[in-house]
Design a protein around this motif. Structure first.
Motif, PDB file in Angstrom:
ATOM      1  N   UNK A   1       0.839  -1.191   0.000  1.00  0.00           N
ATOM      2  CA  UNK A   1       0.000   0.000   0.000  1.00  0.00           C
ATOM      3  C   UNK A   1       0.877   1.245   0.000  1.00  0.00           C
ATOM      4  N   UNK A   2       0.668   2.114  -0.975  1.00  0.00           N
ATOM      5  CA  UNK A   2       1.355   3.404  -1.052  1.00  0.00           C
ATOM      6  C   UNK A   2       0.293   4.492  -1.120  1.00  0.00           C
ATOM      7  N   UNK A   3       0.607   5.635  -0.543  1.00  0.00           N
ATOM      8  CA  UNK A   3      -0.292   6.788  -0.611  1.00  0.00           C
ATOM      9  C   UNK A   3       0.424   7.931  -1.314  1.00  0.00           C
ATOM     10  N   UNK A   4      -0.345   8.850  -1.857  1.00  0.00           N
ATOM     11  CA  UNK A   4       0.208  10.065  -2.454  1.00  0.00           C
ATOM     12  C   UNK A   4       0.104  11.172  -1.420  1.00  0.00           C
ATOM     13  N   UNK A   5       1.200  11.876  -1.211  1.00  0.00           N
ATOM     14  CA  UNK A   5       1.243  12.949  -0.208  1.00  0.00           C
ATOM     15  C   UNK A   5       0.341  14.109  -0.634  1.00  0.00           C
ATOM     16  N   UNK A   6      -0.527  14.529   0.277  1.00  0.00           N
ATOM     17  CA  UNK A   6      -1.444  15.636   0.018  1.00  0.00           C
ATOM     18  C   UNK A   6      -0.804  16.987   0.347  1.00  0.00           C
ATOM     19  N   UNK A   7       0.201  16.973   1.229  1.00  0.00           N
ATOM     20  CA  UNK A   7       0.794  18.220   1.721  1.00  0.00           C
ATOM     21  C   UNK A   7       2.302  18.204   1.545  1.00  0.00           C
ATOM     22  N   UNK A   8       2.887  19.400   1.621  1.00  0.00           N
ATOM     23  CA  UNK A   8       4.345  19.526   1.640  1.00  0.00           C
ATOM     24  C   UNK A   8       4.858  19.002   2.982  1.00  0.00           C
ATOM     25  N   UNK A   9       6.060  18.510   3.050  1.00  0.00           N
ATOM     26  CA  UNK A   9       7.019  18.464   1.958  1.00  0.00           C
ATOM     27  C   UNK A   9       6.738  17.308   0.999  1.00  0.00           C
ATOM     28  N   UNK A  10       7.221  17.462  -0.195  1.00  0.00           N
ATOM     29  CA  UNK A  10       7.146  16.442  -1.241  1.00  0.00           C
ATOM     30  C   UNK A  10       5.710  16.110  -1.647  1.00  0.00           C
ATOM     31  N   UNK A  11       4.861  17.113  -1.652  1.00  0.00           N
ATOM     32  CA  UNK A  11       3.464  16.958  -2.071  1.00  0.00           C
ATOM     33  C   UNK A  11       3.410  16.310  -3.454  1.00  0.00           C
ATOM     34  N   UNK A  12       2.504  15.353  -3.623  1.00  0.00           N
ATOM     35  CA  UNK A  12       2.311  14.692  -4.906  1.00  0.00           C
ATOM     36  C   UNK A  12       3.188  13.484  -5.141  1.00  0.00           C
ATOM     37  N   UNK A  13       4.148  13.226  -4.245  1.00  0.00           N
ATOM     38  CA  UNK A  13       4.995  12.032  -4.397  1.00  0.00           C
ATOM     39  C   UNK A  13       4.389  10.880  -3.602  1.00  0.00           C
ATOM     40  N   UNK A  14       4.888   9.693  -3.866  1.00  0.00           N
ATOM     41  CA  UNK A  14       4.419   8.522  -3.128  1.00  0.00           C
ATOM     42  C   UNK A  14       5.036   8.492  -1.740  1.00  0.00           C
ATOM     43  N   UNK A  15       4.333   7.831  -0.840  1.00  0.00           N
ATOM     44  CA  UNK A  15       4.765   7.698   0.543  1.00  0.00           C
ATOM     45  C   UNK A  15       4.154   6.429   1.110  1.00  0.00           C
TER      46      UNK A  15
ATOM     47  N   UNK B   1      -5.042   7.967   7.934  1.00  0.00           N
ATOM     48  CA  UNK B   1      -4.757   8.166   6.510  1.00  0.00           C
ATOM     49  C   UNK B   1      -5.473   7.183   5.591  1.00  0.00           C
ATOM     50  N   UNK B   2      -5.764   5.977   6.076  1.00  0.00           N
ATOM     51  CA  UNK B   2      -6.303   4.936   5.174  1.00  0.00           C
ATOM     52  C   UNK B   2      -7.596   4.298   5.665  1.00  0.00           C
ATOM     53  N   UNK B   3      -7.975   4.581   6.902  1.00  0.00           N
ATOM     54  CA  UNK B   3      -9.154   3.968   7.533  1.00  0.00           C
ATOM     55  C   UNK B   3      -8.995   2.467   7.744  1.00  0.00           C
ATOM     56  N   UNK B   4      -7.762   1.960   7.628  1.00  0.00           N
ATOM     57  CA  UNK B   4      -7.503   0.543   7.887  1.00  0.00           C
ATOM     58  C   UNK B   4      -7.213   0.326   9.369  1.00  0.00           C
ATOM     59  N   UNK B   5      -7.682  -0.811   9.893  1.00  0.00           N
ATOM     60  CA  UNK B   5      -7.452  -1.182  11.283  1.00  0.00           C
ATOM     61  C   UNK B   5      -6.242  -2.113  11.335  1.00  0.00           C
ATOM     62  N   UNK B   6      -5.216  -1.693  12.047  1.00  0.00           N
ATOM     63  CA  UNK B   6      -4.016  -2.516  12.215  1.00  0.00           C
ATOM     64  C   UNK B   6      -4.212  -3.378  13.451  1.00  0.00           C
ATOM     65  N   UNK B   7      -4.086  -4.710  13.270  1.00  0.00           N
ATOM     66  CA  UNK B   7      -4.213  -5.586  14.424  1.00  0.00           C
ATOM     67  C   UNK B   7      -2.860  -5.955  15.017  1.00  0.00           C
TER      68      UNK B   7
ATOM     69  N   UNK C   1      -8.751   6.996   1.525  1.00  0.00           N
ATOM     70  CA  UNK C   1      -7.773   7.997   1.965  1.00  0.00           C
ATOM     71  C   UNK C   1      -8.438   9.138   2.728  1.00  0.00           C
ATOM     72  N   UNK C   2      -7.670   9.703   3.642  1.00  0.00           N
ATOM     73  CA  UNK C   2      -8.116  10.819   4.463  1.00  0.00           C
ATOM     74  C   UNK C   2      -6.873  11.494   5.027  1.00  0.00           C
ATOM     75  N   UNK C   3      -7.039  12.561   5.758  1.00  0.00           N
ATOM     76  CA  UNK C   3      -5.965  13.265   6.452  1.00  0.00           C
ATOM     77  C   UNK C   3      -4.882  13.734   5.475  1.00  0.00           C
ATOM     78  N   UNK C   4      -3.653  13.243   5.590  1.00  0.00           N
ATOM     79  CA  UNK C   4      -2.533  13.712   4.768  1.00  0.00           C
ATOM     80  C   UNK C   4      -2.385  12.962   3.447  1.00  0.00           C
ATOM     81  N   UNK C   5      -3.234  11.990   3.191  1.00  0.00           N
ATOM     82  CA  UNK C   5      -3.123  11.177   1.974  1.00  0.00           C
ATOM     83  C   UNK C   5      -4.151  11.637   0.934  1.00  0.00           C
ATOM     84  N   UNK C   6      -3.681  11.855  -0.304  1.00  0.00           N
ATOM     85  CA  UNK C   6      -4.575  12.293  -1.387  1.00  0.00           C
ATOM     86  C   UNK C   6      -5.163  11.112  -2.151  1.00  0.00           C
ATOM     87  N   UNK C   7      -4.365  10.076  -2.357  1.00  0.00           N
ATOM     88  CA  UNK C   7      -4.781   8.877  -3.104  1.00  0.00           C
ATOM     89  C   UNK C   7      -4.047   7.677  -2.529  1.00  0.00           C
ATOM     90  N   UNK C   8      -4.493   6.486  -2.906  1.00  0.00           N
ATOM     91  CA  UNK C   8      -3.762   5.274  -2.538  1.00  0.00           C
ATOM     92  C   UNK C   8      -3.660   4.375  -3.755  1.00  0.00           C
TER      93      UNK C   8
END
Length: 176
Positions: free
Chosen positions: A56-70, A93-99, A137-144
């Motif tokens: 799973x990778x997300x696209x950064x919604x904010x600086x620094x490095x906005x628009x890059x993968x994270x 960021x993803x609404x996923x529950x980590x167990x 996606x939510x918070x600092x993530x624009x896409x996944x």
């Protein structure tokens, strides 16, 4: 880029103008003796795999490095363990529950914030998620997106520590 300690001109304890650099990570007041240390901020990053061994990778919604993968992750809050921090950040960021969050390794990094390079200690976790199909996606993530491990282009990830961490994780995963 200015050093974060350059913003502090007066001693926060006594107000003296004699609050001077002691070394690269601290300032000391020659009047009252107070010393302030700049230590790295704790941050986390999550490796989350689906049933097809895609990361799973997300696209950064904010600086620094906005628009890059994270990777999902972010700064730990005061009073929170690194495991609690990565679990919370993944949820935000993803609404996923980590167990389960298994610590793997860490890398130092710098994170540009408010015009300063803030030192961080980025801790990487392999996170087990019971249902990867409910990601959003939510918070600092624009896409996944889900990336096959053998097709990851590390140069598309914006932060240095994340690129280093990905290299280590891909080797770790192949040799497990």
């Amino acid at each position: 880029m200015p050093h974060p300690l350059s913003a502090f001109h007066f001693c926060p304890v006594c107000g003296s103008e004699h609050f001077e650099e002691d070394n690269e990570k601290s300032k000391r007041c020659s009047d009252c003796g107070f010393e302030y240390f700049l230590n790295p901020s704790s941050a986390t990053a999550a490796f989350i795999l689906n049933d097809h061994d895609e990361l799973l990778a997300v696209t950064r919604k904010k600086e620094p490095m906005r628009g890059t993968l994270d990777l999902p992750g972010g700064f730990c809050d005061i009073g929170e363990t690194a495991e609690e921090g990565v679990i919370r950040e993944v949820m935000e960021e993803t609404r996923l529950v980590v167990e389960r969050a298994e610590y793997l390794f860490s890398y130092p990094n710098t994170y540009v914030y408010s015009g300063f390079e803030v030192p961080t200690m980025d801790m990487f976790f392999l996170c087990r998620v019971p249902d990867t199909t409910v990601v959003s996606v939510d918070d600092d993530a624009a896409e996944y997106q889900w990336l096959p491990l053998d097709k990851i282009r590390i140069e598309e990830f914006g932060l240095d520590s994340i690129r280093k961490g990905l290299q280590d994780f891909i080797l770790y995963y192949k040799n497990r």
